[in-house]
Design an enzyme around this catalytic site. Structure first.
Site, short mmCIF file in Angstrom:
data_model
loop_
_atom_site.label_atom_id
_atom_site.label_comp_id
_atom_site.label_asym_id
_atom_site.label_seq_id
_atom_site.Cartn_x
_atom_site.Cartn_y
_atom_site.Cartn_z
N ASN A 63 0.75 -1.01 -0.02
CA ASN A 63 0.00 0.06 0.03
C ASN A 63 0.93 1.37 0.06
O ASN A 63 2.18 1.05 -0.11
CB ASN A 63 -1.00 0.07 1.35
CG ASN A 63 -2.20 0.68 0.81
OD1 ASN A 63 -2.48 1.77 0.35
ND2 ASN A 63 -3.48 0.08 1.16
N HIS A 86 -4.02 1.87 -4.92
CA HIS A 86 -3.28 1.74 -3.80
C HIS A 86 -2.16 1.03 -4.41
O HIS A 86 -1.39 0.16 -3.60
CB HIS A 86 -3.90 1.02 -2.59
CG HIS A 86 -4.89 1.88 -2.06
ND1 HIS A 86 -4.82 3.12 -1.50
CD2 HIS A 86 -6.26 1.29 -2.03
CE1 HIS A 86 -5.91 3.43 -0.97
NE2 HIS A 86 -7.05 2.75 -1.23
N GLU A 144 -11.35 0.97 -3.95
CA GLU A 144 -10.94 2.40 -3.91
C GLU A 144 -10.11 2.76 -5.21
O GLU A 144 -9.26 3.23 -5.36
CB GLU A 144 -10.18 3.17 -2.83
CG GLU A 144 -11.14 3.30 -1.58
CD GLU A 144 -10.27 3.93 -0.49
OE1 GLU A 144 -11.16 4.93 0.26
OE2 GLU A 144 -9.09 3.80 -0.35
#
Length: 766
Positions: free
Chosen positions: A279, A351, A420
């Site tokens: 990440n 990410h 996301e």
């Protein structure tokens, strides 16, 4: 009332019932509130509709066919029904049924208080007391688990523990552990604990069940000092996944940290450790806004050893802290012996800065929200991207010669991330489907973040045998996911997310509410039937958003209370339906009595130890002392005889880190084993004996030279945007575990004396 009036009311009632839709009928069924164990649950009948039992949250007690298990104490179970009417289906609300004991036993010993609470208990009269030597008899349990349990018993009781095998004909023992080969499937977690004058017996159909039983026994023994009340307990979890997510990508942790986490989870019968392998800093737009390139400068990490290196020379593996494949495999095995499954997450297509740094040619170029975060979005619409990510995954999913021909991640559920993504919906769905199918093709169960509601499209995403974290009802409608066939894990951000030291996502500030009100089958305000077979559990998450430009230098010590204080609450809510103790305050008191899991010391406590006093005659000198966590006070008389430019001089060292008399820039400082490095900003004089003091407290470490502070404490790892992109000096959390293995490893000078004193840490500042 006249007979004609009664007939009219009955007719009206029937008419109203017939007028109801499937959902209305499902929520108004006539369901018994009590049922004798061993009797079959009657399925309600409704004219014009079909009613079927959907399931129960305790499926071992009320089974799919409606048959019930006999119980040893009254047990609440939630059940749900499926109603079909006019071709439409609906699931019912949760109906609680108390499954009752057939023959009410006389009152005996009260239920022992443990965390999570025992599901069933039938108390006897009296107690079994262990002697100065505790004999443990084992049947059917592997030696590695036997060794763990024996070591834990010795730590808790402070007595000699002798283990014998039942095959050796041992006639009498204090504690018996028996794996029954004809009871329950091997993956089952239920166990029975029975204590009478003959001893303490824990039996189960699986090693994991035995291990959970041993945790219960140890917690009882911690409270009594060596005795167990007569009685029988039957215990089984409500849900199969009881998890913790640790974001190890944006803030590094050591293997020792993670082993401590595993032990603490097992202490509370938590069994699913979700580790975020890669990440990056979220707020990349801050770089873009100030004219910096996040692709080159923002923090990102991929924590596993990988052979992947880009054409640009960029390695995928993080350069500060990473785990070799062998180390990670050992962690998986360590956890499995303690009933905990490791779930590694490889996060793409968002990410994914670690991936785009290796392959900048694969940065997503399509339309997107949050364009300032483009650099961490890999091109989900490019077939080459799926091939690239698949190659990375295959390092750990395919047989590996260095692992004896087995995959690194053998036996793991594998998380593919996929949260996301701010690009186009259809390319997202295609990419997510490809990832899930790739993992399944390698023989692994995949897990994914729920995002399909927010990314609608015509591409059907694989759902059979796929687990899904429900984290946001805006991104994923829970009922939609349930109906699509995903196996669901409640990870709702509003209730279960923690971002340490942030001003948002602080479930740890709401432990009392969670203990009293949170329910595993409510994702936000969305209800999932408690007994639906697709609801498999829940996970709370610790996200390290406060990294890079927002990092204050915190480490595992600083968030241990946040983690452990959340685990004890969530374990209670995921294992059991009732509160025992009744109040949150009583629960917290019990936590304090039970304490940490045996044989771990995550805060490196040395409270009450005599000071370490040394007068060295030569350097380096092996002290071989245990490291010390706050509070400690080091006092040393030292004389630095030379300080060559660029040469590091280590005064104290050990596995926990290094205390530098001189860092590369000549200043006094320290480096923790998680790679966080601090400089005090001042230098020791050359050729002069001085009194050096290091004062370690929770979240702060202070340097005094001849009684005066020198320099300014600085975190060397990250910059501070608010301070003009300079190194961070404000708001630091500089906890340092003092290493005391070697004195003067590379010190150029004399240490005339050294003394380290210990005291209890200050109140928790988290």
């Amino acid at each position: 009332m006249k007979k004609t009036t009664l007939l009219m009311l009955a007719a009206m009632s029937a008419t109203n019932l017939l007028a109801q839709n499937a959902k209305q009928i499902a929520d108004s069924l006539t369901v018994p509130t009590e049922l004798i164990g061993g009797h079959k649950l009657p399925i309600p009948t409704v004219e014009g509709a079909t009613v079927e039992l959907l399931g129960a949250d305790y499926e071992y007690i009320i089974r799919a066919d409606g048959s019930t298990q006999q119980v040893i104490s009254d047990t609440p179970v939630n059940v749900n029904f499926k109603v079909t009417k006019d071709g439409k289906e609906a699931f019912s609300k949760d109906y609680e049924i108390i499954v009752k004991v057939a023959d009410k036993a006389q009152a005996g010993n009260p239920k022992p208080q443990v965390i999570p609470s025992l599901l069933q208990w039938n108390g006897g009269t009296g107690e079994y007391k262990t002697g100065n030597k505790v004999v443990v008899c084992v049947q059917g349990l592997d030696q590695e688990r036997v060794d763990i349990i024996a070591a834990d018993l010795k730590a808790v009781l402070g007595k000699e523990v002798v283990v014998v095998d039942s095959a050796n004909g041992e006639s009498k023992a204090d504690i018996y552990f028996t794996v029954k080969d004809d009871a329950t499937p091997n993956e089952a977690e239920d166990y029975t604990l029975h204590t009478d004058a003959n001893g303490i017996c824990i039996s189960s159909g699986s090693p994991n069940g035995i291990f959970w039983g041993s945790r219960t026994l140890l917690q009882i023994l911690k409270q009594t000092g060596g005795s167990v009340p007569y009685g029988t307990a039957y215990d089984v979890p409500r849900y199969e996944v009881r998890g913790v997510l640790f974001d190890i990508a944006r803030t590094p942790y050591t293997l020792k940290d993670l082993r401590d986490v595993v032990d603490a989870m097992a202490w509370y019968k938590m069994n699913d450790l979700h580790l975020v392998i890669n990440n990056n800093y979220i707020f990349l737009e801050e770089y873009v806004k100030d004219g910096h390139d996040p692709l080159q400068e923002a923090y990102t990490a991929f924590r596993l050893e990988s052979k992947m290196v880009g054409a640009n020379g960029q390695p995928l593996t993080a350069q500060d802290v990473y785990f070799t494949k062998k180390e990670f495999r050992e962690l998986i095995d360590y956890a499995k012996l303690r009933g905990v499954n490791i779930v590694p997450e490889f996060d793409t297509p968002g990410h994914a800065l670690s991936f785009t740094k290796v392959r900048p040619d694969l940065i997503y170029q399509g339309p997107m929200n949050h364009p300032g975060r483009r650099s961490d979005h890999i091109d989900a619409g490019n077939p080459e991207t799926l091939k690239f990510v698949g190659e990375v995954l295959d390092e750990y999913l395919l047989p590996d010669a260095t692992m004896g021909g087995k995959p690194v991640l053998e036996g793991c559920v594998v998380h593919v991330g996929a949260d996301e993504f701010y690009g186009e919906a259809e390319v997202y769905r295609t990419f997510a489907d490809g990832l899930l199918k790739h993992v399944k093709s390698r023989g692994f169960t995949p897990r994914i973040w729920g995002s399909l509601t927010h990314k609608p499209g015509k591409t059907k995403v694989e759902s059979e045998g796929v687990q899904m974290n429900l984290w946001s009802t805006l991104w994923q409608d829970p009922v939609e996911a349930m109906n699509d066939g995903f196996k669901l894990i409640n990870t709702n951000d509003g209730h279960l997310y923690i971002v340490p030291f942030a001003n948002y996502y602080r479930m740890d500030k709401n432990h009392k509410w969670v203990y009293n009100h949170w329910r595993p089958n409510y994702v936000g305000n969305s209800h999932i039937p408690a007994g639906h077979p697709n609801l498999i559990g829940a996970t709370f998450a610790i996200w390290n958003d406060m990294t890079d430009l927002k990092h204050s230098g915190y480490g595992m010590y600083d968030i241990w209370g946040i983690f452990r204080g959340s685990a004890d609450v969530l374990s209670q809510r995921m294992w059991s339906t009732e509160h025992n103790p009744d109040t949150f305050e009583e629960h917290r008191k019990l936590v304090g009595i039970i304490g940490e899991a045996p044989n771990i010391n995550p805060l490196y406590l040395r409270t009450g130890d005599a000071p370490v006093v040394v007068t060295p005659t030569a350097l380096p000198m092996q002290l071989n002392e245990l490291a010390a966590g706050p509070n400690y006070h080091l006092t040393a008389e030292v004389e630095l005889t030379e300080a060559p430019e660029g040469v590091e001089q280590v005064l104290l060292s050990g596995p926990e880190g290094k205390l530098y008399a001189c860092m590369a820039d000549g200043t006094v400082g320290f480096k923790r084993n998680d790679s966080m490095t601090f400089s005090f900003g001042g230098k020791l004089p050359v050729g002069k004996k001085v009194k050096l003091e290091i004062i370690g407290k929770p979240q702060s470490t202070q340097l005094l030279v001849d009684g005066q502070e020198i320099g300014t404490l600085t975190l060397m790892n990250f910059r501070d945007r608010e301070d003009g992109w300079k190194l961070r000096t404000k708001g630091l959390r500089s906890t340092f575990i003092l290493p005391m293995q070697t004195l003067g490893e590379s010190f150029k000078g004399k240490v005339h004396s050294l003394k380290v004193e210990f005291s209890a840490p200050a109140a928790d500042k988290q």
